[in-house]
Scaffold this active site. Sequence first.
Site, PDB file in Angstrom:
ATOM      1  N   CYS A  78       0.865  -1.181   0.000  1.00  0.00           N
ATOM      2  CA  CYS A  78       0.000   0.000   0.000  1.00  0.00           C
ATOM      3  C   CYS A  78       0.897   1.226   0.000  1.00  0.00           C
ATOM      4  O   CYS A  78       2.118   1.107   0.132  1.00  0.00           O
ATOM      5  CB  CYS A  78      -0.935  -0.028   1.208  1.00  0.00           C
ATOM      6  SG  CYS A  78      -0.081  -0.288   2.762  1.00  0.00           S
ATOM      7  N   HIS A  79       0.288   2.372  -0.183  1.00  0.00           N
ATOM      8  CA  HIS A  79       1.058   3.612  -0.291  1.00  0.00           C
ATOM      9  C   HIS A  79       0.403   4.708   0.545  1.00  0.00           C
ATOM     10  O   HIS A  79      -0.767   4.601   0.926  1.00  0.00           O
ATOM     11  CB  HIS A  79       1.073   4.128  -1.735  1.00  0.00           C
ATOM     12  CG  HIS A  79       1.417   3.118  -2.774  1.00  0.00           C
ATOM     13  ND1 HIS A  79       2.700   2.679  -3.012  1.00  0.00           N
ATOM     14  CD2 HIS A  79       0.644   2.451  -3.684  1.00  0.00           C
ATOM     15  CE1 HIS A  79       2.698   1.801  -4.012  1.00  0.00           C
ATOM     16  NE2 HIS A  79       1.464   1.641  -4.431  1.00  0.00           N
TER      17      HIS A  79
ATOM     18  N   TYR B 292       2.766  11.445 -12.432  1.00  0.00           N
ATOM     19  CA  TYR B 292       1.347  11.709 -12.183  1.00  0.00           C
ATOM     20  C   TYR B 292       1.218  12.504 -10.893  1.00  0.00           C
ATOM     21  O   TYR B 292       2.123  12.489 -10.052  1.00  0.00           O
ATOM     22  CB  TYR B 292       0.540  10.404 -12.080  1.00  0.00           C
ATOM     23  CG  TYR B 292       0.961   9.502 -10.923  1.00  0.00           C
ATOM     24  CD1 TYR B 292       0.448   9.676  -9.643  1.00  0.00           C
ATOM     25  CD2 TYR B 292       1.882   8.473 -11.110  1.00  0.00           C
ATOM     26  CE1 TYR B 292       0.841   8.873  -8.583  1.00  0.00           C
ATOM     27  CE2 TYR B 292       2.286   7.660 -10.057  1.00  0.00           C
ATOM     28  CZ  TYR B 292       1.762   7.862  -8.803  1.00  0.00           C
ATOM     29  OH  TYR B 292       2.155   7.071  -7.743  1.00  0.00           O
TER      30      TYR B 292
ATOM     31  N   TYR C 101       9.350  -4.050  -9.873  1.00  0.00           N
ATOM     32  CA  TYR C 101       8.083  -3.845 -10.579  1.00  0.00           C
ATOM     33  C   TYR C 101       8.388  -3.756 -12.067  1.00  0.00           C
ATOM     34  O   TYR C 101       9.148  -2.885 -12.498  1.00  0.00           O
ATOM     35  CB  TYR C 101       7.409  -2.563 -10.084  1.00  0.00           C
ATOM     36  CG  TYR C 101       5.984  -2.355 -10.566  1.00  0.00           C
ATOM     37  CD1 TYR C 101       5.188  -3.422 -10.985  1.00  0.00           C
ATOM     38  CD2 TYR C 101       5.406  -1.083 -10.573  1.00  0.00           C
ATOM     39  CE1 TYR C 101       3.871  -3.221 -11.404  1.00  0.00           C
ATOM     40  CE2 TYR C 101       4.092  -0.874 -10.992  1.00  0.00           C
ATOM     41  CZ  TYR C 101       3.333  -1.959 -11.408  1.00  0.00           C
ATOM     42  OH  TYR C 101       2.038  -1.768 -11.827  1.00  0.00           O
TER      43      TYR C 101
ATOM     44  N   ASP D 109      -2.919  -2.434  -2.343  1.00  0.00           N
ATOM     45  CA  ASP D 109      -2.446  -1.394  -3.271  1.00  0.00           C
ATOM     46  C   ASP D 109      -3.182  -0.072  -3.069  1.00  0.00           C
ATOM     47  O   ASP D 109      -3.121   0.816  -3.924  1.00  0.00           O
ATOM     48  CB  ASP D 109      -2.515  -1.830  -4.736  1.00  0.00           C
ATOM     49  CG  ASP D 109      -1.725  -0.885  -5.649  1.00  0.00           C
ATOM     50  OD1 ASP D 109      -0.710  -0.341  -5.202  1.00  0.00           O
ATOM     51  OD2 ASP D 109      -2.151  -0.664  -6.803  1.00  0.00           O
TER      52      ASP D 109
ATOM     53  N   ASN E  41      -3.221   5.529 -10.565  1.00  0.00           N
ATOM     54  CA  ASN E  41      -3.283   5.375 -12.025  1.00  0.00           C
ATOM     55  C   ASN E  41      -4.334   4.420 -12.545  1.00  0.00           C
ATOM     56  O   ASN E  41      -4.153   3.846 -13.624  1.00  0.00           O
ATOM     57  CB  ASN E  41      -1.927   4.918 -12.577  1.00  0.00           C
ATOM     58  CG  ASN E  41      -0.835   5.911 -12.304  1.00  0.00           C
ATOM     59  OD1 ASN E  41      -1.017   7.106 -12.538  1.00  0.00           O
ATOM     60  ND2 ASN E  41       0.288   5.448 -11.783  1.00  0.00           N
TER      61      ASN E  41
HETATM   62  C1  0GY Z   1       1.357   0.229  -7.705  1.00  0.00           C
HETATM   63  C2  0GY Z   1       1.219   0.444  -9.133  1.00  0.00           C
HETATM   64  C3  0GY Z   1       1.432   1.590  -9.837  1.00  0.00           C
HETATM   65  C4  0GY Z   1       2.059   2.773  -9.363  1.00  0.00           C
HETATM   66  C5  0GY Z   1       3.046   2.830  -8.441  1.00  0.00           C
HETATM   67  O1  0GY Z   1       4.614   3.922  -7.170  1.00  0.00           O
HETATM   68  C6  0GY Z   1       3.764   4.046  -8.036  1.00  0.00           C
HETATM   69  O2  0GY Z   1       3.511   5.112  -8.592  1.00  0.00           O
HETATM   70  O3  0GY Z   1       3.456   1.759  -7.813  1.00  0.00           O
HETATM   71  C7  0GY Z   1       0.995   1.614 -11.247  1.00  0.00           C
HETATM   72  O4  0GY Z   1       0.728   2.705 -11.780  1.00  0.00           O
HETATM   73  O5  0GY Z   1       0.917   0.532 -11.855  1.00  0.00           O
HETATM   74  O6  0GY Z   1       1.942  -0.752  -7.299  1.00  0.00           O
HETATM   75  O7  0GY Z   1       0.890   1.034  -6.919  1.00  0.00           O
END
Ligand code: 0GY
Length: 305
Positions: free
Chosen positions: A33-34, A50, A158, A258, A263
């Site tokens: 998660c973020h 973004y 990733y 997540d 996005n």
């Molecule tokens: C995810 C996927 C994405 C973005 C990021 O750090 C990020 O900006 O991870 C994505 O756009 O596929 O894992 O959150």
Amino acid sequence: MTDFEKTPGWLDWYADPSRPRFQVPEGAVDAHCHVFGPGAEFPYAPERKYTPCDASREQLFALRDHLGFARNVVVQATCHGADNSAMLDALRASGGLARGVATVRPGISDTQVKELHEAGVRGVRFNFVKRLVDAAPRQDLWDVVERIAPYGWHVVVYFEAADLAGLRDFLLSIPLPLVVDHMGRPDVTKDLHGPEFEAFLDFLRARPDIWCKVTCPERLSVSGPPALDGEQHAYRDVVPFARRVVQEFPDRVLWGTDWPHPNLTAHMPDDGLLVDFVPHIAPTPELQEKLLVTNPMRLYWPDVR
Ligand code: 0GY
């Protein structure tokens, strides 16, 4: 104070997620998660691809509690570049209930790595998704590997399925555990037993310390969420892929929401529905315990149990 304008078409995270029908086991970890900002406090990076809506640590912790999870692994989002302040702030406020994965640049000092470690960081993320970051020279990544190796960290990677062939040798040469985001993003319209997914499974088989997040059905799905009157569960086309990974590698799979779902353009998932996806890919209590508790605890809180 800085005002940020969201990327046009940006979808905000779900404000009122349902309560999952699936009750996660005690001590479950949301291992991907973020946090985003808030931008006024933790500005988004100039090099970002973004600009998201804000998603604060308090909102993340509220979601954790609502879904029945105990812990989070907060992965540095690319919109913050290599300024890990927002993520570190979340770790420090979590009372030990969050660990982190950072983005660091080569040349980071040992003191800085130590500081990240003390805050709860246990890995770095190497992002090879071209729409998210500019490519980093391999030498830079190697420098980072050398800096973090003494701390027992791992490398979260990733990439898109089509890029695995070109990355495979480099990734396998990294002498640290690897954690692959979102199953290496398979094209789920392709054959489960076809060459693309076989190549991914073969990559996981290459070393016993490669972990896999069976995450993001909402990103990978073509069938999508169920129609409002539908009987089918959400993201069913992703199930066979995730289930195959869980069945073959039950001791090195991880799961996460997540949240806040950067996005996404077609739809924003209800996080409660995402949790209800878990028993489809990990159908027994034993597999669920490994996926949600035992495995992430071994990787991120090895001292706790
Ligand atoms: C995810 C996927 C994405 C973005 C990021 O750090 C990020 O900006 O991870 C994505 O756009 O596929 O894992 O959150």
